[in-house]
Design an enzyme around this catalytic site. Structure first.
Site, PDB file in Angstrom:
ATOM      1  N   LEU A  74       0.853  -1.182   0.000  1.00  0.00           N
ATOM      2  CA  LEU A  74       0.000   0.000   0.000  1.00  0.00           C
ATOM      3  C   LEU A  74       0.893   1.236   0.000  1.00  0.00           C
ATOM      4  O   LEU A  74       1.862   1.303   0.758  1.00  0.00           O
ATOM      5  CB  LEU A  74      -0.897   0.028   1.241  1.00  0.00           C
ATOM      6  CG  LEU A  74      -2.225  -0.728   1.198  1.00  0.00           C
ATOM      7  CD1 LEU A  74      -2.908  -0.650   2.556  1.00  0.00           C
ATOM      8  CD2 LEU A  74      -3.151  -0.193   0.116  1.00  0.00           C
ATOM      9  N   ASP A  75       0.569   2.217  -0.830  1.00  0.00           N
ATOM     10  CA  ASP A  75       1.320   3.467  -0.841  1.00  0.00           C
ATOM     11  C   ASP A  75       1.195   4.160   0.513  1.00  0.00           C
ATOM     12  O   ASP A  75       0.206   3.970   1.240  1.00  0.00           O
ATOM     13  CB  ASP A  75       0.795   4.397  -1.933  1.00  0.00           C
ATOM     14  CG  ASP A  75       1.146   3.910  -3.327  1.00  0.00           C
ATOM     15  OD1 ASP A  75       2.128   3.155  -3.459  1.00  0.00           O
ATOM     16  OD2 ASP A  75       0.433   4.285  -4.282  1.00  0.00           O
ATOM     17  N   PRO A  76       2.164   5.002   0.873  1.00  0.00           N
ATOM     18  CA  PRO A  76       2.099   5.707   2.165  1.00  0.00           C
ATOM     19  C   PRO A  76       0.801   6.484   2.364  1.00  0.00           C
ATOM     20  O   PRO A  76       0.254   6.511   3.473  1.00  0.00           O
ATOM     21  CB  PRO A  76       3.309   6.640   2.110  1.00  0.00           C
ATOM     22  CG  PRO A  76       4.282   5.933   1.217  1.00  0.00           C
ATOM     23  CD  PRO A  76       3.434   5.260   0.166  1.00  0.00           C
ATOM     24  N   ALA A  78      -2.138   5.827   1.274  1.00  0.00           N
ATOM     25  CA  ALA A  78      -3.306   4.956   1.397  1.00  0.00           C
ATOM     26  C   ALA A  78      -3.477   4.423   2.806  1.00  0.00           C
ATOM     27  O   ALA A  78      -2.524   4.312   3.582  1.00  0.00           O
ATOM     28  CB  ALA A  78      -3.188   3.798   0.414  1.00  0.00           C
TER      29      ALA A  78
END
Length: 328
Positions: A74-76, A78
């Site tokens: 997961l991107d930061p 998100a």
């Protein structure tokens, strides 16, 4: 041999409970450096601002277990479901990462960024169109995303080309040429429209490897108005749901919050005598005669996951064999 029906449940699974061998058993390879004997799958509700690696590091510190990984970055920016794997269960990553995933996303129109999300620098702006606030128009536009397609990944991604990481090259001012990747959008449901911020709230269900940031970018291109991903929350990964997840504040004793690995995998369970696979031996095909060829199955004994095997025309072949448990 006995085939077991698998259906999701929403309760904590204790790998050391009576149903999964007696509580005095631990994993036999706990003598390895950084090994504590813990083994489990922990759904975590990742907060915004943390990387997936940050969460992994936190779980390592909390447990003392060196073998901790995750199934699907997961991107930061998100939030939401990050599936953490502990101990020998890190070997299950390919099976859990390949699961379909669901997200709730906010797509903002009027500006595009270099990262395709709200954390990037605005690189393009455009006038808004009145149709963007029309629910019928939005739903029809979203329907154009459905089905299999080739997606162009964001320039800022973790994809490697010739050993070089895309996001590092992009930050250095020399973005890589990234090949399109096969993805599939199974559903794209409009949840609402934020007229004040010219944004769509959308629920997506997508295949492994789908960048929601790229879908936001592509929607902007479809309607002729620059767009970017303003917010993202993962709500499901395979059989696991955000309702299964713990926050990092709640997970001080993570052994009480592990979920059943067989249910998490979503595989048909085949119960066998553990002695039959002690050396990673193949199993006779009639061990799972009702299951089609080239199907992965979970090998279990008394509720405990022992291995993943794949059916072939002649036998069941081992794919992942977990270390046996031994008395503490």
């Amino acid at each position: 041999m006995r085939l077991l029906q698998v259906s999701p449940v929403r309760e904590a699974w204790n790998p050391f409970s009576a149903s999964c061998f007696r509580s005095c058993h631990r994993w036999a390879d706990m003598g390895r450096r950084g090994a504590t004997g813990l083994a489990g799958i922990l759904p975590v509700d990742k907060p915004s601002g943390m990387t997936s690696h940050d969460v992994v590091a936190r779980i390592r510190r909390m447990t003392g277990e060196g073998r901790v990984g995750h199934a699907g970055t997961l991107d930061p920016m998100a939030t939401g479901l990050l599936v953490i794997l502990v101990g020998p269960y890190t070997r299950l990553e390919p099976y859990l990462s390949s699961a379909e995933k669901a997200y709730e996303a906010t797509i903002a129109f009027g500006s595009a960024t270099d990262t395709d999300d709200a954390e990037g620098t605005v690189v393009r702006t455009g006038a808004l169109r009145p149709e963007l606030l029309d629910t019928a128009f939005a739903a029809d536009t979203l329907s154009n995303l459905l089905g299999p397609s080739q997606q162009r990944p964001p320039a800022y991604s973790a994809i490697k080309v010739g050993g070089e990481v895309a996001h590092r090259a992009a930050r250095a001012g020399a973005p890589l040429e990234l090949a399109e990747r096969a993805i599939e959008v199974f559903s794209a449901e409009l949840l609402g429209i934020d007229a004040e911020n010219a944004a769509w709230h959308v629920r997506f269900c997508v295949s492994k490897g789908t960048y929601i940031r790229a879908l936001a970018r592509d929607l902007g291109e479809m309607v002729g108005v620059p767009a970017h991903l303003a917010a993202l929350r993962r709500t499901a990964s395979g059989t696991l749901r955000i309702e299964d997840a713990v926050t990092l504040d709640e997970s001080a004793d993570i052994t009480t919050r592990f979920v059943d690995p067989v249910l998490a995998l979503g595989l048909v369970a085949v119960e066998v005598d553990p002695a039959l696979i002690a050396n990673g031996s193949a199993l006779p095909r009639d061990t799972a005669s009702q299951i089609p060829d080239e199907t992965d199955v979970a090998i279990v004994s008394e509720g405990a996951l022992l291995a993943i095997y794949r059916t072939t025309p002649r036998q069941l072949a081992p794919r992942v064999v977990l270390p046996p448990r031994s008395p503490a």
